[in-house]
Design an enzyme around this catalytic site. Structure first.
Site, mmCIF file in Angstrom:
data_model
loop_
_atom_site.group_PDB
_atom_site.id
_atom_site.type_symbol
_atom_site.label_atom_id
_atom_site.label_comp_id
_atom_site.label_asym_id
_atom_site.label_seq_id
_atom_site.Cartn_x
_atom_site.Cartn_y
_atom_site.Cartn_z
ATOM 1 N N HIS A 104 0.393 -1.024 -0.573
ATOM 2 C CA HIS A 104 0.306 0.153 -0.374
ATOM 3 C C HIS A 104 0.711 1.061 0.534
ATOM 4 O O HIS A 104 0.137 2.255 0.157
ATOM 5 C CB HIS A 104 -0.617 -0.266 1.352
ATOM 6 C CG HIS A 104 -0.322 0.586 2.600
ATOM 7 N ND1 HIS A 104 0.719 -0.550 3.203
ATOM 8 C CD2 HIS A 104 0.111 1.440 3.064
ATOM 9 C CE1 HIS A 104 0.933 -0.120 3.828
ATOM 10 N NE2 HIS A 104 0.372 0.642 4.302
HETATM 11 N N1 UDP Z 1 -2.835 -5.087 9.401
HETATM 12 C C1 UDP Z 1 -4.229 -5.115 9.649
HETATM 13 N N2 UDP Z 1 -4.795 -6.200 9.304
HETATM 14 C C2 UDP Z 1 -4.277 -6.844 7.240
HETATM 15 C C3 UDP Z 1 -3.009 -5.061 7.073
HETATM 16 C C4 UDP Z 1 -2.194 -4.835 8.485
HETATM 17 O O1 UDP Z 1 -4.241 -4.949 10.936
HETATM 18 O O2 UDP Z 1 -4.927 -6.217 7.182
HETATM 19 C C5 UDP Z 1 -2.387 -4.980 10.711
HETATM 20 C C6 UDP Z 1 -0.580 -5.024 10.885
HETATM 21 O O3 UDP Z 1 -0.892 -6.666 12.070
HETATM 22 C C7 UDP Z 1 0.387 -4.329 11.910
HETATM 23 C C8 UDP Z 1 -0.002 -2.582 10.554
HETATM 24 O O4 UDP Z 1 -1.739 -3.710 10.573
HETATM 25 O O5 UDP Z 1 0.141 -3.762 13.335
HETATM 26 C C9 UDP Z 1 1.105 -2.336 10.000
HETATM 27 O O6 UDP Z 1 -0.305 -1.731 9.181
HETATM 28 P P1 UDP Z 1 0.347 -0.719 7.946
HETATM 29 O O7 UDP Z 1 1.053 -1.752 7.020
HETATM 30 O O8 UDP Z 1 -1.213 0.079 7.513
HETATM 31 O O9 UDP Z 1 1.099 0.778 8.151
HETATM 32 P P2 UDP Z 1 3.087 0.563 8.418
HETATM 33 O O10 UDP Z 1 3.501 -0.398 9.499
HETATM 34 O O11 UDP Z 1 3.210 -0.010 7.117
HETATM 35 O O12 UDP Z 1 3.309 2.273 8.918
#
Ligand code: UDP
Length: 363
Positions: free
Chosen positions: A203
């Site tokens: 994403h």
């Molecule tokens: N996550 C979730 N459902 C999903 C995908 C990710 O609960 O369908 C959780 C994952 O376990 C992690 C967090 O969302 O804790 C990561 O979020 P994201 O990838 O949006 O953000 P980033 O960490 O890249 O900032």
């Protein structure tokens, strides 16, 4: 003399949950603010409910969608709320536009800033997250660095505030909630149908906003040697639709396409996957928890979590199918033992953060 906890997106809610739980355990007064940056139920409210957090005391509905206008709107709305609340310290987590807005509003009103997960650096200037974390780190009073690597980045940049190495609260969150995952694991796995699969997420703006990169991602999925479970982020769905690529994705065999999952469902999927392919930051960390222990192919050209690479969990492979697919084959055919401990902390980060915040309130 209250503490303001500001969140706006999925990862912020998840990683602030242990801090909020700890504030409650210690009986500290706090105000929970949600900026509305993520507003869909499945990207926001579901986590507040699952993680049994209080309903935000203050929340906004944003009318702007472009990044700068949205930041402007959040600053104005936060300033209006802060005026009535008069907090002593404002806690933000991570690298989103929400944390930049909250930090600007707070600092302009004389409120101290505590940055949870400070000091991460991807050194990739295309990433909006890199701009946000750098700006916030340089004006924070307390920098809660998850690791010594993050601390070193902050020391090298000569930040103004105090640096504390605490661990990452993502490990605390996993410790707190893994019991709940076990309760629904059988049901989740029954719905997935595959027993041997790759779990993927994708994403990041620098990936999905580029049509060629989106096409490369589809090619990786099409040629994947194992079935792929893909909870699709709303931004990715929008970009695929704009590029007329959604039907291609839907027509792929051996892909279990699903809406974004709740946290417990996602952890169950992660726990049972053979390996992970992602451009997420948090997932690189979660993969290192002793109860998850998974290889991660990082579909980016950089990572701000080099600890996951050094510990042997993650490989930064980009999004070129001619690189990613051989890496994938290689991981699937060679069994490599992963460490039994996480480089991101011992699960006590939120305790350390709240201790520091509460002692600052009384000095
Ligand atoms: N996550 C979730 N459902 C999903 C995908 C990710 O609960 O369908 C959780 C994952 O376990 C992690 C967090 O969302 O804790 C990561 O979020 P994201 O990838 O949006 O953000 P980033 O960490 O890249 O900032």
């Amino acid at each position: 003399m209250s503490i303001l906890v500001v969140v706006g997106t999925r990862p912020e809610i998840i990683k602030m949950a242990p801090v909020i739980r700890r504030l409650e355990e210690k009986g500290l007064e706090y105000v929970f603010v949600h900026t509305g940056q993520h507003h869909d139920y499945e990207m926001s409210r579901i986590f507040i409910e699952e993680l049994e957090l209080p309903s935000p005391h203050v929340s906004f509905k944003l009318s702007n969608s472009s990044p700068a206008s949205q930041i402007g709107e959040m600053i104005i709305k936060l300033e209006n709320s802060l005026a009535g609340l008069k907090p002593s310290i404002l806690l933000v987590e991570g690298d989103t536009n929400t944390i930049l807005s909250a930090t600007i509003a707070g600092i302009k009103m004389g409120v101290k800033i505590g940055h949870v997960e400070a000091g991460l650096r991807s050194y990739d200037w295309r990433m909006p997250e890199e701009h946000n974390r750098r700006m916030v780190d340089h004006v924070s009073d307390h920098l809660f660095a998850p690791t010594d690597v993050a601390k070193r980045n902050l020391v090298e940049e000569k930040v103004w505030g105090s640096i504390h190495v605490t661990g990452n609260t993502v490990i605390d969150a996993l410790n707190l909630y893994l019991g709940r995952v076990r309760e629904l694991e059988d049901k989740v796995m029954g719905q997935v149908k595959f027993t041997d699969y790759i779990l993927a997420t994708f994403h990041r703006a620098e990936n999905v906003d580029d049509p060629n990169t989106l096409r490369n991602f589809l090619e990786i999925l099409r040629r994947s040697p194992l079935p792929v479970v893909l909870p699709l982020h709303p931004r990715t769905r929008r970009r695929l639709q704009e590029q007329g690529l959604m039907s291609q994705l839907e027509s792929l065999e051996k892909i279990r396409l699903m809406p974004p999952c709740g946290y417990f469902e996602f952890l169950a999927l992660m726990k049972n996957a053979r390996l992970l392919m992602t451009d997420s930051g948090g997932i690189q960390e979660e993969a290192t928890h002793p109860a998850i222990r998974k290889h991660v192919l990082v579909l980016r050209s950089s990572t701000e979590r080099p600890e996951a690479v050094s510990a042997g969990f993650a490989r930064v492979v980009g999004v070129d199918p001619t690189v990613v697919l051989p890496e994938l084959e290689n991981l699937l055919s060679n069994r490599v033992n992963l460490p039994h401990s996480s480089p991101f902390g011992d699960g006590k980060a939120s305790e350390r953060i709240v201790d520091i915040v509460s002692s600052d309130l009384y000095t």
